[in-house]
Design an enzyme around this catalytic site. Sequence first.
Site, short mmCIF file in Angstrom:
data_model
loop_
_atom_site.label_atom_id
_atom_site.label_comp_id
_atom_site.label_asym_id
_atom_site.label_seq_id
_atom_site.Cartn_x
_atom_site.Cartn_y
_atom_site.Cartn_z
N GLU A 163 0.89 -1.18 0.11
CA GLU A 163 0.01 0.10 -0.20
C GLU A 163 0.91 1.17 0.02
OE1 GLU A 163 -3.67 -1.83 2.29
OE2 GLU A 163 -2.76 -0.26 3.35
N SER A 202 6.94 -2.42 3.77
CA SER A 202 7.64 -3.39 4.60
C SER A 202 6.65 -3.72 6.03
CB SER A 202 8.94 -2.73 5.17
OG SER A 202 9.69 -2.69 3.92
N LEU A 232 33.06 -0.95 -19.57
CA LEU A 232 32.46 -0.52 -20.73
C LEU A 232 32.83 0.95 -20.83
CD1 LEU A 232 31.02 -3.55 -20.71
CD2 LEU A 232 29.11 -2.35 -22.02
N GLU A 271 9.32 -7.13 -2.74
CA GLU A 271 9.56 -8.35 -2.08
C GLU A 271 10.42 -8.63 -1.16
OE1 GLU A 271 8.82 -11.68 -4.98
OE2 GLU A 271 7.68 -10.18 -6.50
N PHE A 321 12.64 -6.51 14.94
CA PHE A 321 11.43 -5.78 13.99
C PHE A 321 10.81 -4.66 14.66
CE2 PHE A 321 12.12 -9.70 11.71
CZ PHE A 321 12.10 -9.06 10.30
N HIS A 352 2.13 1.57 3.40
CA HIS A 352 2.44 0.42 4.39
C HIS A 352 3.33 -0.78 3.10
CE1 HIS A 352 0.36 1.71 7.50
NE2 HIS A 352 -0.60 2.10 6.87
#
Length: 396
Positions: A145, A150, A350, A375, A395, A148
């Site tokens: 969302e 994580s 390169l 993810e 957490f 929201h």
Amino acid sequence: MSASVKLPPFDPADPLGIDDLLEPEDLAVRATVRQWAADRVLPHVAEWYEKGELPQIRELARELGAIGALGMSLTGYGCAGASAVQYGLACLELEAADSGIRSLVSVQGSLAMYAIHRFGSEEQKQTWLPRMASGEVIGCFGLTEPDHGSDPASLRTYAKKDGSDWVLGGRKMWITNGSVSGVAVVWAQTDEGIRGFVVPTDSAGFSAPEIKHKLSLRASVTSELVLDDVRLPADAVLPEVVGLKGPLSCLSHARYGIVWGAMGAARSCFEAAVDYAKTREQFGRPIGGFQLTQAKLADMALELHKGILLAHHLGRRMDAGRLRPEQVSFGKLNNVREAIDICRTSRTILGANGISLEYPVMRHATNLESVLTYEGTVEMHQLVLGKALTGLDAFR
């Protein structure tokens, strides 16, 4: 070692001999997906990326369905029933073409189809999975969302009972495939806890405006989902799960594909750097003959093939039913981080050409900035591993 034993020649494309671990069926899957990507994606992807569009997405989805790449690790309902290793090899080859193509397949199979296959009713499975496996219907997965990402436990999208119906309201953000989907798996708060809903995208009140002005995953459809009092029948809810374990198990399955896919992007950049180093001359000889360039190539090869070996190990564990979510976090954290470093180092080899879309390096580098975050961000996977290592929850 016996003097009569003849060592195989060194293969620069497979320096560790990882292909020796693969079965003939694995190699056949890899070859099929690699050829499809070479024919259908690589000739066009730089233009798609530059324009910020994926104009043939519905046609590509049907073609991916025809080769068995959609929901390929699922069984029944038209799905291929492939092994986890075979699915991983497909993800590697798809992301070697472009992260946006692998995302299309991953969201379709590992998120939307997986959710219905694991948690859906038989009617939901019969209704949606065969058409999604064929690519006739594209699916999306609505969890993240605007406020929201994580912290999915705090999501605000709600579903309330109204008689026998459900009424959904809320917004989802950064949803791959959203604007072209025929069905959305949407996760919402209910009085019972977080539930998943199978939402036909032609439902009244559902819209999916496409997100523009991206500087990453440009050859991909990314959308917002808007649910404005979307009314669904009672049987729209996924009956077999309540709570965060539903969406998190789907995410774990998708993250596994990223473990492989990131190494595809890294391989593409590494191969571009090797080819360039062997032909680009400075000071009278190819730059691949200089010590500093060779050191870069050696370091990139180490991380690339260690990452592939890690992905293979996790795939065998998944096939044996022994893969833990913490191990998936281990793989995603390591492989995406190392893939980004390989892309950046390739760009230095390169030189100025590294920023040109004539080469794949900058395109992969910018794509991987999204892959690093979606993810599960770096920080979330670090904390998953930190908790597993210490037994202490950081957490909160």
